[in-house]
Design an enzyme around this catalytic site. Sequence first.
Site, PDB file in Angstrom:
ATOM      1  N   SER A 114       0.838  -1.198   0.000  1.00 16.54           N
ATOM      2  CA  SER A 114       0.000   0.000   0.000  1.00 16.54           C
ATOM      3  C   SER A 114       0.872   1.247   0.000  1.00 16.54           C
ATOM      4  CB  SER A 114      -0.896   0.005   1.241  1.00 16.54           C
ATOM      5  OG  SER A 114      -1.544   1.238   1.408  1.00 16.54           O
ATOM      6  N   TYR A 127      -3.714  -0.507   9.539  1.00 13.26           N
ATOM      7  CA  TYR A 127      -3.550  -0.894   8.134  1.00 13.26           C
ATOM      8  C   TYR A 127      -2.127  -0.597   7.666  1.00 13.26           C
ATOM      9  CZ  TYR A 127      -4.672  -1.150   3.128  1.00 13.26           C
ATOM     10  OH  TYR A 127      -4.701  -1.475   1.797  1.00 13.26           O
TER      11      TYR A 127
END
Length: 233
Positions: A114, A127
Amino acid sequence: MLDIRQENIDKRVAALSPYGEIAGFTCNVLDTESLEEVKKQILERWGHIDILVNAAGGNLPGATLREDQTIFDMKIPDLNRVIDLNMYGSVYPCLVFGKTMAEQKYGVMINVSSMATYSAITRVLGYSMAKSSINIFTQWMAMEMALKFSDKIRVNAIAPGFFIGDQNRAVLINPDGSYTERSKKVMAHTPMGRFGDISELNGIVKFLCSDEASFITGAVIPVDGGFSSFSAV
């Protein structure tokens, strides 16, 4: 295709069936016994495992900070669940299916990283932590497979930029369809000036699965419209 929910499997199998032979298996990627059982079924049906794409992931409200909250408002149980899903949800499948690749001396594993791993992005602590661990695990697994088993086993990751999905739609798009303030900040940091379309991940995945990428392993490749390379100045 693996999913913990049968209704999701049925929906995806129906959508993909026109493109080839598709099979879905109910599986919990956080349960190695569940993964081992699915691996057994796959090997009984096809005899080998060529490619693993780890796409399990997500977030929870309790592990996402609102603008009026601080890190001390984080709900620890939700933080743990988000880290487990986004980290171990890829680690465990790599270990289970990767063992078959080690035995057969070939295979490709692709993880999903990410933009949240390149620098601190507000609100998404759990996350970000989990996806950062995916980067080093990808490099570590790539090293292990190549050194100890075969140079025909490759492990890479893609790092998507900002795409609109069910997980983030509410924080990026207002009810009237306009951009939120968070979206405007993203656009200011994205040279291409737009969000990605999910189909724009297809090319890099196909490439990494192909023989054209035979000398690429341990890489984390951004697909981000330039977000990771731009200082916004």
